[in-house]
Design an enzyme around this catalytic site. Sequence first.
Site, mmCIF file in Angstrom:
data_model
loop_
_atom_site.group_PDB
_atom_site.id
_atom_site.type_symbol
_atom_site.label_atom_id
_atom_site.label_comp_id
_atom_site.label_asym_id
_atom_site.label_seq_id
_atom_site.Cartn_x
_atom_site.Cartn_y
_atom_site.Cartn_z
ATOM 1 N N HIS A 59 0.818 -1.227 0.000
ATOM 2 C CA HIS A 59 0.000 0.000 0.000
ATOM 3 C C HIS A 59 0.852 1.279 0.000
ATOM 4 O O HIS A 59 1.038 1.947 0.998
ATOM 5 C CB HIS A 59 -1.055 0.026 1.093
ATOM 6 C CG HIS A 59 -0.633 -0.394 2.473
ATOM 7 N ND1 HIS A 59 0.475 0.099 3.118
ATOM 8 C CD2 HIS A 59 -1.209 -1.270 3.339
ATOM 9 C CE1 HIS A 59 0.566 -0.430 4.314
ATOM 10 N NE2 HIS A 59 -0.436 -1.269 4.467
ATOM 11 N N ALA A 63 2.008 3.905 5.737
ATOM 12 C CA ALA A 63 2.866 3.146 6.654
ATOM 13 C C ALA A 63 4.295 3.061 6.128
ATOM 14 O O ALA A 63 4.920 2.002 6.139
ATOM 15 C CB ALA A 63 2.301 1.762 6.915
ATOM 16 N N ASP A 92 -9.003 4.671 -2.675
ATOM 17 C CA ASP A 92 -10.298 5.014 -2.076
ATOM 18 C C ASP A 92 -10.472 6.514 -1.909
ATOM 19 O O ASP A 92 -11.503 6.982 -1.420
ATOM 20 C CB ASP A 92 -10.470 4.311 -0.724
ATOM 21 C CG ASP A 92 -9.416 4.719 0.308
ATOM 22 O OD1 ASP A 92 -8.462 5.441 -0.063
ATOM 23 O OD2 ASP A 92 -9.538 4.302 1.475
ATOM 24 N N GLY A 93 -9.452 7.291 -2.305
ATOM 25 C CA GLY A 93 -9.543 8.736 -2.164
ATOM 26 C C GLY A 93 -9.270 9.213 -0.754
ATOM 27 O O GLY A 93 -9.343 10.415 -0.484
ATOM 28 N N ILE A 94 -8.930 8.281 0.144
ATOM 29 C CA ILE A 94 -8.642 8.614 1.542
ATOM 30 C C ILE A 94 -7.188 8.286 1.874
ATOM 31 O O ILE A 94 -6.467 9.111 2.426
ATOM 32 C CB ILE A 94 -9.593 7.849 2.491
ATOM 33 C CG1 ILE A 94 -11.032 8.297 2.264
ATOM 34 C CG2 ILE A 94 -9.175 8.050 3.958
ATOM 35 C CD1 ILE A 94 -12.064 7.471 3.002
ATOM 36 N N ASP A 117 -7.534 -2.771 1.216
ATOM 37 C CA ASP A 117 -7.170 -2.660 2.636
ATOM 38 C C ASP A 117 -8.427 -2.675 3.501
ATOM 39 O O ASP A 117 -8.452 -2.109 4.600
ATOM 40 C CB ASP A 117 -6.356 -1.386 2.896
ATOM 41 C CG ASP A 117 -5.468 -1.522 4.134
ATOM 42 O OD1 ASP A 117 -4.929 -2.622 4.357
ATOM 43 O OD2 ASP A 117 -5.323 -0.536 4.884
ATOM 44 N N LEU A 151 -6.005 6.138 10.586
ATOM 45 C CA LEU A 151 -6.721 5.225 9.703
ATOM 46 C C LEU A 151 -6.542 3.788 10.161
ATOM 47 O O LEU A 151 -5.467 3.376 10.582
ATOM 48 C CB LEU A 151 -6.228 5.374 8.263
ATOM 49 C CG LEU A 151 -6.559 6.699 7.571
ATOM 50 C CD1 LEU A 151 -5.896 6.759 6.191
ATOM 51 C CD2 LEU A 151 -8.064 6.877 7.437
#
Length: 238
Positions: A59, A63, A92-94, A117, A151
């Site tokens: 991702h 992280a 996801d745009g976040i 995720d 998150l």
Amino acid sequence: GEQLIDSTAMVTLAPELKGAKEAIAGLSQRGIVVSCGHSMADLPEAEKGLECGARMITHLFNAMQPFHHRDPGLVGLLGRREKKPYYGIIADGIHAHANSVRIAFKAHPEGAVLVTDAMGAMGLGNGLYKLGDVQVRIKDDRATVAGTNTLAGSIATMDSCVRNFREFTGCSIVEAVRAATIRPAQVLNMEKRKGSLKFGCDADIILLDTELRVVATIVSGEVAWIKDESILKCRWTL
């Protein structure tokens, strides 16, 4: 133990940790895919991870050490001249701004692997849920550790990530779908069975409408879910 090793397909680890290089080499020799992530590696440490056998970034942008122009860290691996790694991206745009997703895609379009995720609250409404022992609050499509802004995974679906990825990057439908199908299969060395409709592949198929929304799911050649029975009478473009 050996039983755990034999049932493991993929491992994410931080390449800068003590013993990581040996672990990457050993796991890769056993046919286990190693992805770099949950890491504060600088670029030289990240490069060492690839040299030892790692082939993906977990991702991207999340992280890990933030991108810096003097030391781009794991993100900087996308700027290599050759042997660029695959990279997971949560569209996801976040978790990543649309511009960040676009930059990654432009740097290495063939390496994009869409991941959600998603945690267990995907598809459910706002409220409190559990992620292991952690209490997670779902509000406005965002999953955070309760009482914080940290998150805690996502509640994004894969089809929404495909739609977002196409919108964020301006890529074609084919490129967006490939990032969710054949590309992850290639990462796991499963492209002869998964990720395409080639002869001999498993008959696991998702049917999408013109807006890239799921209308039917087929598992092992059997219809597992369908929005409307009339869909089966439609003509589909492969």
